[in-house]
Design a protein around this motif. Structure first.
Motif, PDB file in Angstrom:
ATOM      1  N   GLY A 123      26.474  31.684  30.015  1.00 35.22           N
ATOM      2  CA  GLY A 123      26.085  30.368  29.553  1.00 35.22           C
ATOM      3  C   GLY A 123      27.074  29.262  29.835  1.00 35.22           C
ATOM      4  N   TRP A 124      28.309  29.607  30.257  1.00 40.18           N
ATOM      5  CA  TRP A 124      29.298  28.542  30.491  1.00 40.18           C
ATOM      6  C   TRP A 124      30.237  28.822  31.663  1.00 40.18           C
ATOM      7  CZ3 TRP A 124      34.321  30.251  30.294  1.00 40.18           C
ATOM      8  CH2 TRP A 124      34.551  31.448  29.592  1.00 40.18           C
ATOM      9  N   GLY A 125      30.338  30.048  32.135  1.00 43.93           N
ATOM     10  CA  GLY A 125      31.345  30.388  33.147  1.00 43.93           C
ATOM     11  C   GLY A 125      30.857  30.402  34.574  1.00 43.93           C
ATOM     12  N   CYS A 126      29.701  29.779  34.857  1.00 47.41           N
ATOM     13  CA  CYS A 126      29.126  29.903  36.197  1.00 47.41           C
ATOM     14  C   CYS A 126      29.986  29.256  37.284  1.00 47.41           C
ATOM     15  CB  CYS A 126      27.713  29.341  36.227  1.00 47.41           C
ATOM     16  SG  CYS A 126      27.565  27.630  35.690  1.00 47.41           S
ATOM     17  N   LYS A 226      43.840  26.037  30.913  1.00 46.70           N
ATOM     18  CA  LYS A 226      44.364  25.349  29.727  1.00 46.70           C
ATOM     19  C   LYS A 226      45.155  24.104  30.108  1.00 46.70           C
ATOM     20  CE  LYS A 226      44.700  29.358  26.637  1.00 46.70           C
ATOM     21  NZ  LYS A 226      45.639  30.228  25.871  1.00 46.70           N
ATOM     22  N   SER A 227      45.871  24.159  31.233  1.00 51.50           N
ATOM     23  CA  SER A 227      46.671  23.003  31.640  1.00 51.50           C
ATOM     24  C   SER A 227      45.791  21.821  32.038  1.00 51.50           C
ATOM     25  CB  SER A 227      47.582  23.380  32.812  1.00 51.50           C
ATOM     26  OG  SER A 227      46.819  23.792  33.940  1.00 51.50           O
ATOM     27  N   SER A 228      44.513  22.063  32.277  1.00 47.77           N
ATOM     28  CA  SER A 228      43.571  20.994  32.584  1.00 47.77           C
ATOM     29  C   SER A 228      42.745  20.605  31.364  1.00 47.77           C
ATOM     30  CB  SER A 228      42.622  21.428  33.713  1.00 47.77           C
ATOM     31  OG  SER A 228      43.334  21.744  34.887  1.00 47.77           O
ATOM     32  N   GLY A 229      43.157  21.088  30.186  1.00 47.76           N
ATOM     33  CA  GLY A 229      42.456  20.746  28.959  1.00 47.76           C
ATOM     34  C   GLY A 229      41.189  21.534  28.723  1.00 47.76           C
ATOM     35  N   LYS A 230      41.029  22.668  29.430  1.00 50.43           N
ATOM     36  CA  LYS A 230      39.837  23.484  29.285  1.00 50.43           C
ATOM     37  C   LYS A 230      40.136  24.757  28.507  1.00 50.43           C
ATOM     38  CE  LYS A 230      37.098  20.836  31.729  1.00 50.43           C
ATOM     39  NZ  LYS A 230      35.906  20.178  31.143  1.00 50.43           N
ATOM     40  N   LYS A 231      39.111  25.275  27.868  1.00 56.46           N
ATOM     41  CA  LYS A 231      39.229  26.541  27.148  1.00 56.46           C
ATOM     42  C   LYS A 231      37.961  27.351  27.345  1.00 56.46           C
ATOM     43  CE  LYS A 231      37.477  24.766  22.708  1.00 56.46           C
ATOM     44  NZ  LYS A 231      36.993  23.506  23.266  1.00 56.46           N
ATOM     45  N   ALA A 232      38.004  28.627  26.959  1.00 57.67           N
ATOM     46  CA  ALA A 232      36.833  29.487  27.076  1.00 57.67           C
ATOM     47  C   ALA A 232      35.662  28.872  26.331  1.00 57.67           C
ATOM     48  CB  ALA A 232      37.142  30.877  26.523  1.00 57.67           C
ATOM     49  N   GLY A 233      34.518  28.813  26.984  1.00 56.12           N
ATOM     50  CA  GLY A 233      33.340  28.207  26.393  1.00 56.12           C
ATOM     51  C   GLY A 233      33.057  26.820  26.919  1.00 56.12           C
ATOM     52  N   ASP A 234      34.078  26.161  27.522  1.00 56.54           N
ATOM     53  CA  ASP A 234      33.885  24.846  28.120  1.00 56.54           C
ATOM     54  C   ASP A 234      33.239  24.985  29.500  1.00 56.54           C
ATOM     55  OD1 ASP A 234      35.055  23.684  25.937  1.00 56.54           O
ATOM     56  OD2 ASP A 234      37.002  23.360  26.898  1.00 56.54           O
ATOM     57  N   TRP A 235      32.706  23.866  30.003  1.00 59.54           N
ATOM     58  CA  TRP A 235      32.211  23.852  31.373  1.00 59.54           C
ATOM     59  C   TRP A 235      33.314  23.363  32.288  1.00 59.54           C
ATOM     60  CZ3 TRP A 235      30.989  20.018  35.152  1.00 59.54           C
ATOM     61  CH2 TRP A 235      30.279  20.522  36.259  1.00 59.54           C
ATOM     62  N   TYR A 236      33.523  24.088  33.387  1.00 57.53           N
ATOM     63  CA  TYR A 236      34.568  23.766  34.354  1.00 57.53           C
ATOM     64  C   TYR A 236      33.919  23.124  35.571  1.00 57.53           C
ATOM     65  CZ  TYR A 236      37.441  27.004  31.613  1.00 57.53           C
ATOM     66  OH  TYR A 236      38.119  27.642  30.597  1.00 57.53           O
ATOM     67  N   GLY A 237      34.308  21.892  35.893  1.00 58.47           N
ATOM     68  CA  GLY A 237      33.752  21.220  37.058  1.00 58.47           C
ATOM     69  C   GLY A 237      34.245  21.838  38.353  1.00 58.47           C
ATOM     70  N   PRO A 238      33.556  21.591  39.477  1.00 58.91           N
ATOM     71  CA  PRO A 238      33.968  22.151  40.772  1.00 58.91           C
ATOM     72  C   PRO A 238      35.374  21.755  41.181  1.00 58.91           C
ATOM     73  CG  PRO A 238      31.747  21.245  40.901  1.00 58.91           C
ATOM     74  CD  PRO A 238      32.304  20.819  39.577  1.00 58.91           C
ATOM     75  N   SER A 239      35.822  20.555  40.807  1.00 56.89           N
ATOM     76  CA  SER A 239      37.168  20.115  41.176  1.00 56.89           C
ATOM     77  C   SER A 239      38.230  20.867  40.381  1.00 56.89           C
ATOM     78  CB  SER A 239      37.301  18.609  40.941  1.00 56.89           C
ATOM     79  OG  SER A 239      38.587  18.156  41.287  1.00 56.89           O
ATOM     80  N   ILE A 240      38.031  20.979  39.073  1.00 53.68           N
ATOM     81  CA  ILE A 240      38.986  21.717  38.244  1.00 53.68           C
ATOM     82  C   ILE A 240      39.028  23.182  38.667  1.00 53.68           C
ATOM     83  CG2 ILE A 240      39.313  22.641  35.916  1.00 53.68           C
ATOM     84  CD1 ILE A 240      38.729  19.931  34.804  1.00 53.68           C
ATOM     85  N   ALA A 241      37.863  23.740  39.004  1.00 48.05           N
ATOM     86  CA  ALA A 241      37.832  25.131  39.467  1.00 48.05           C
ATOM     87  C   ALA A 241      38.685  25.309  40.717  1.00 48.05           C
ATOM     88  CB  ALA A 241      36.386  25.553  39.745  1.00 48.05           C
ATOM     89  N   ALA A 242      38.669  24.320  41.621  1.00 49.51           N
ATOM     90  CA  ALA A 242      39.483  24.406  42.839  1.00 49.51           C
ATOM     91  C   ALA A 242      40.970  24.480  42.496  1.00 49.51           C
ATOM     92  CB  ALA A 242      39.200  23.200  43.737  1.00 49.51           C
ATOM     93  N   HIS A 243      41.431  23.655  41.562  1.00 50.02           N
ATOM     94  CA  HIS A 243      42.845  23.667  41.179  1.00 50.02           C
ATOM     95  C   HIS A 243      43.219  24.955  40.449  1.00 50.02           C
ATOM     96  CE1 HIS A 243      44.113  19.563  42.323  1.00 50.02           C
ATOM     97  NE2 HIS A 243      42.836  19.268  42.157  1.00 50.02           N
ATOM     98  N   GLY A 324      27.162  22.348  41.340  1.00 48.38           N
ATOM     99  CA  GLY A 324      25.949  22.316  40.546  1.00 48.38           C
ATOM    100  C   GLY A 324      26.173  21.571  39.258  1.00 48.38           C
ATOM    101  N   LYS A 325      25.110  21.372  38.539  1.00 50.56           N
ATOM    102  CA  LYS A 325      25.185  20.694  37.263  1.00 50.56           C
ATOM    103  C   LYS A 325      25.774  21.626  36.208  1.00 50.56           C
ATOM    104  CE  LYS A 325      21.142  17.940  38.483  1.00 50.56           C
ATOM    105  NZ  LYS A 325      19.748  17.585  38.141  1.00 50.56           N
ATOM    106  N   PRO A 326      26.178  21.093  35.035  1.00 51.69           N
ATOM    107  CA  PRO A 326      26.707  21.958  33.975  1.00 51.69           C
ATOM    108  C   PRO A 326      25.775  23.131  33.689  1.00 51.69           C
ATOM    109  CG  PRO A 326      27.050  19.677  33.405  1.00 51.69           C
ATOM    110  CD  PRO A 326      26.230  19.675  34.666  1.00 51.69           C
TER     111      PRO A 326
END
Length: 459
Positions: A123-126, A226-243, A324-326
């Motif tokens: 539901g959130w880690g795609c 975490k250094s990008s302000g994300k945690k488990a359960g959040d949606w990760y954008g394609p840009s943050i995923a790249a970093h 893709g979208k969230p």
């Protein structure tokens, strides 16, 4: 996402029979004792996670089992290769190449993720899963011999050369010929996979395991987020995923000869890439994965951007596109006509215990290609490229630049530029004007930029 299938007339299409979804061979859930103990300790968050996991398994599992139709009249383009499906040989090569891609999906039943009690990413880690698939494509190119494929029959041996498709050549063929003498005998997975290349393949799969120690597993990616302000359960954008992928490869001791570079402000700064890759003799040039986060215009893709995407997917250096979208991210691998090919992470499978000897691999491979219209592609995405060595890198720059400069109507979606990025210049105390320049045949256009990793320059 619940992608629709092609609406082309049946007489122009052929269902690729036997291209099925590998869910029946998925590993079994944890033992009942462990499950009872887990249920006794899980909180409301875990119960919610389990409910979402079950819902996604029903929703997306049903969708994935539907078959897409592929036209015989036009080729399928995937990772720089063209396949004519009307030709039996090409069709079989496409089958093998597609089923050899690593398929990373939602999982359930792993140990709790950092900072919480979630035991599933359903539901959130795609986006993280599609990022894993893009990285896995690069790793297989980096570590396996050219043309390597993985294909295992699920049942008895059928014909002399139908079972194994690898670069082992005569040795593999001889194995199959000997085995085929016993028609009714089932061939074990262990005997099939006892080959040097399969040991390396299995090792790559283990790096993406749902375990805290796996360098590219969901636990490590969440920790790095975490250094990008994300945690488990959040949606990760394609840009943050790249970093996050860049940090994961940099932190891994298993890949000393590979680096990941993430473009800034839609620009690949060549001096930055060379500084990452160059090493003094005898070590030589490192291989590089280049990730380019972009936003292709506004809410919908116009024809010019679709043309750009097609040209990039035609290049052998392209290792795919995530986006893709969230909650609806896909991994795009190629296209046919006006439809993208993709792998879908939205199916929740039980986690696999990779500590087992000869742990099952079937759930990490999908023999079922899917299609969706280009018009449904979300503009926010990250495009990946791989170069084995310095010569490949220079060829990559030339090929991509040519692909991006063939349209005179629109600005390229990203560029290659000499020099260093603003971040690198600031580190070296070099003045900068905080501008990115988009090159054209006639002059250049300046664009204000932002330091946010999840914002894009609109071209």
């Amino acid at each position: 996402m619940n992608p629709s299938t092609s609406s082309q007339p049946p007489e122009e299409d052929e269902l690729l029979d036997g291209w099925h979804f590998l869910s029946s061979e998925s590993p079994q859930p944890p033992d009942p004792g462990a499950s009872r103990e887990l249920r006794e300790t899980e909180d409301r968050g875990q119960l919610k996670s389990r409910f979402i996991s079950a819902w996604n398994s029903v929703k997306y599992g049903w969708s994935l089992k539907q078959k897409s139709k592929f036209s015989k009249s036009s080729p399928v383009i995937m990772f720089g290769q063209s396949y004519e499906l009307k030709d039996h040989g090409d069709r079989e090569r496409f089958r093998r190449c597609f089923s050899s891609l690593l398929w990373l999906t939602y999982r359930r039943g792993f140990s709790p993720l950092p900072g919480g009690s979630l035991t599933s990413d359903s539901g959130w880690g795609c986006v993280l899963r599609t990022g894993q698939m893009l990285l896995a494509r690069g790793l297989l190119l980096h570590l396996m011999p050219p043309g390597w494929t993985w294909c295992v029959s699920h049942h008895a041996v059928k014909d002399d050369l139908d079972l194994l498709h690898s670069t082992d050549g005569a040795e593999s063929a001889q194995e199959v010929k000997e085995s085929s003498k016993q028609r009714n005998r089932k061939l074990s997975l262990g005997s099939l996979l006892d080959r040097p290349m399969e040991a390396k393949h299995r090792r790559v799969v283990s790096w993406f395991a749902d375990h805290p120690t796996a360098p590219f597993g969901i636990h490590q990616l969440v920790e790095l987020g975490k250094s990008s302000g994300k945690k488990a359960g959040d949606w990760y954008g394609p840009s943050i995923a790249a970093h996050i992928l860049r940090k994961a490869v940099a932190a891994s001791a298993d890949l000393p000869n590979l680096v990941v570079y993430v473009a800034q402000d839609c620009t690949v700064y060549l001096e930055d890439v060379r500084r990452l890759c160059e090493r003094p003799p005898p070590q030589g040039w490192r291989s590089v994965i280049i990730l380019v986060p972009v936003r292709l215009g506004g809410q919908d893709l116009n024809r010019s951007y679709i043309s750009y995407v097609k040209r990039l997917l035609t290049l052998q250096y392209c290792i795919g596109i995530i986006g893709g979208k969230p909650k609806h991210s896909l991994f795009f691998t190629g296209f046919q006509d006006e439809h993208l090919l993709y792998l879908d992470p939205h199916y929740c499978q039980p986690t696999v215990d990779i500590s087992q000897e000869n742990f099952p691999l079937e759930s990490f491979h999908c023999k079922y290609p899917r299609k969706m219209s280009f018009s449904r592609m979300d503009p926010s995405c990250t495009i990946g490229f791989y170069a084995k060595g310095q010569r490949d890198f220079e060829s990559l720059c030339t090929a991509v630049s040519e692909a991006l400069s063939t349209s005179a109507e629109t600005y390229p979606i990203f560029i290659f530029a000499e020099g260093r990025s603003q971040e690198e210049e600031e580190r070296g105390n070099t003045p900068t004007n905080n501008m990115a320049y988009i090159q054209r045949k006639k002059g250049r256009k300046s664009v204000k930029t932002s330091s946010s990793m999840d914002e894009f320059v609109l071209l």
